[in-house]
Write an enzyme that holds these catalytic residues in place. Sequence first.
Site, PDB file in Angstrom:
ATOM      1  CD  GLU A   1      -5.097   4.321  -1.674  1.00 30.60           C
ATOM      2  OE1 GLU A   1      -4.979   4.512  -0.409  1.00 30.60           O
ATOM      3  OE2 GLU A   1      -5.256   4.065  -2.025  1.00 30.60           O
TER       4      GLU A   1
ATOM      5  CG  ASP B   1      -1.821   1.193   1.564  1.00 32.57           C
ATOM      6  OD1 ASP B   1      -2.799   0.880   0.469  1.00 32.57           O
ATOM      7  OD2 ASP B   1      -1.827   2.266   1.958  1.00 32.57           O
ATOM      8  CB  ILE B   2       1.053   4.552  -1.986  1.00 33.81           C
ATOM      9  CG1 ILE B   2       1.122   3.310  -3.747  1.00 33.81           C
ATOM     10  CG2 ILE B   2       2.135   5.611  -1.880  1.00 33.81           C
ATOM     11  CD1 ILE B   2       0.941   3.799  -4.817  1.00 33.81           C
TER      12      ILE B   2
END
Length: 635
Positions: free
Chosen positions: A550, A506-507
């Site tokens: 994301e 996950d960004i």
Amino acid sequence: MPSGAGVPAVFMTAKARQEEVAALKLAGALEVIAKPFDPMTLADTLRPIWDAQALPARKPEAPAIKDDAEAQQVLEETLRQIAAEFAADGPAKLAEMAQALAAFDEPGDRAERLVTLRRLVHSMRGSALTLGFAEVGATAQAVEMKVREAMAESDLRKDVDIVALRRSFEPLRFALAKIEAGAAPEPGRGRAPSAVAAFTPQVPSPTAPARESSRSRALYLIGRAEGPFRRLAADLSELGYDVHRFDSSADVVEATRDRSPLAIVVRLEDIAGTGEAWAQAISNGAAASIPLLFVSAHDGFANRLQAVRLGARSFFREPVKLPGLIDTLDELEKVHTELPYRVVLVEDSEVQAAHTAAMLRAAGMETLVISDPKRLPDALGEFGADLILMDMNLPGCSGDEVARVIRQMEAFMSIPIVFLSVEQDFDRQLAALGHGGDEFLTKPIFPWQLVSVVSSRIQRYRQLRALMLHDSLTGLLNHSRLQQQIDMETAKALRYKLPLTLTMIDIDHFKRVNDTHGHPTGDRVLKSLARFLMHRLRRISDVVGRYGGEEFAVVLANTDATAAFVLIDAMREEFAQVVHESDQGNFCVTFSAGIAQLSGHRNGRDLVLAADRAMYRAKSFGRNRVECDIDTGDD
């Protein structure tokens, strides 16, 4: 030009010779309509293209065509052997037909025997015409017409003139005797002229363990190392491309003998005055099939036209906007790593099947020959076919009947079906297309015409299939397909007791990226991470997809948690150094990851939940870190 890159091109021309049509299609035309034309022909050609444009996809790069003398020689020798086998088998085939004729004197269904006889003669006619034995083909056609007449008489319950039918075989017997005695085939559609070139996409070895293909990541740059061009080379190097700069085309040609790059990037101003000599040098040898990308300080029509005449595939104005160039390189890389086209041939004539398979294999395609149509559904799934190439006259049924059966199966509703037959009845051809066929080709056919049609149909099929399976922004597997792959890989690992890990990525602070730099920039960050993952993972055995928003998922086959941690953590550190461009200023982003090992979990769903928990723990511990599921493995 970007605005025209995805727009279909259809040519209308009075120059409709086969070689000119082929050249236009190789240049990018979807179709070529010969003048004068019927208005319905125009409508029928444009309508499916118009419908297909509702899907936001670009036409994939056609496989490169190259003139390979050795491959040509092998193909010619194969065709000579097939023609010799056909000539040698002539007496046996005639004996088989004579046996079918002799059966007319016995009690039973004469109509069924006529159908069998017609299929035997039809098969010989198609093989003869394909191989260039024109006299055999013409006499077989005359016999087939007599058999059809007999079939019509049989349907009307009239007596069949068996004596006249047997007499019609004499010219065919004489023609077969001549080729058995050594008469050579005539030049024609079935032969392989020297102009036939092989479609040979570059594909990775399925057994290669490397996580990155150095060949597909190499870029050759031609131009002076100064200003924006120098900066471009540095930016590409930072993104992981193996960049080599050269001052002249001669140096590039020499370098391509040892290593073929993904593309050659040329600064137009730096070859000013030497364009023709430069083009001649670059078009020789191994460099001829390598895509050329041109860069120029001016993007007017004159400069673009000059670049096109020098062989440009794409054109970029200086200073180059990196995202657009990277998108182009991504498309080229897909072509390099694309698996060979796979074609299932449904053909009961061994000679015809061998000839067609030789043509397609010479073009770099993989083929599977099936003589019994009942085996087709199972073969499609096992072989992973991209296209069905089928005769109209098959044992036990017709080709259009087989097409209708295939179209009733959900798994194969969209696979292209191309008929290849000597059937010249236009109504039958239209009926076959109406029952699920996509195209009807008439034997004999030019080899390059066959390859061109099959190749273009498979390109479109793979393009549409990719739209259904892949995320439109990142090009990775979409959520539903990713979940299917996770379940498949989990089941396989459990069955064979192999290690397997799943990583959720996950960004960090992605909302802040969107709020500060805008959603288009956020999309570029997502694409950047997707590209980063694809380039650093094994293309054959690893699975990577966009789980949502994301969030990404990576399945590492035959990899335990310890090895996965080392790999993902190194990738985390490397990605944190990537610089992203924005009108508000350049910036870097990080990601957090959670790893779960299959050991201790029963299925793919449990594995996803475990990796998700580990990822949120990484977030809670400050982000920009990798955590393993606490129940993973034995440590």
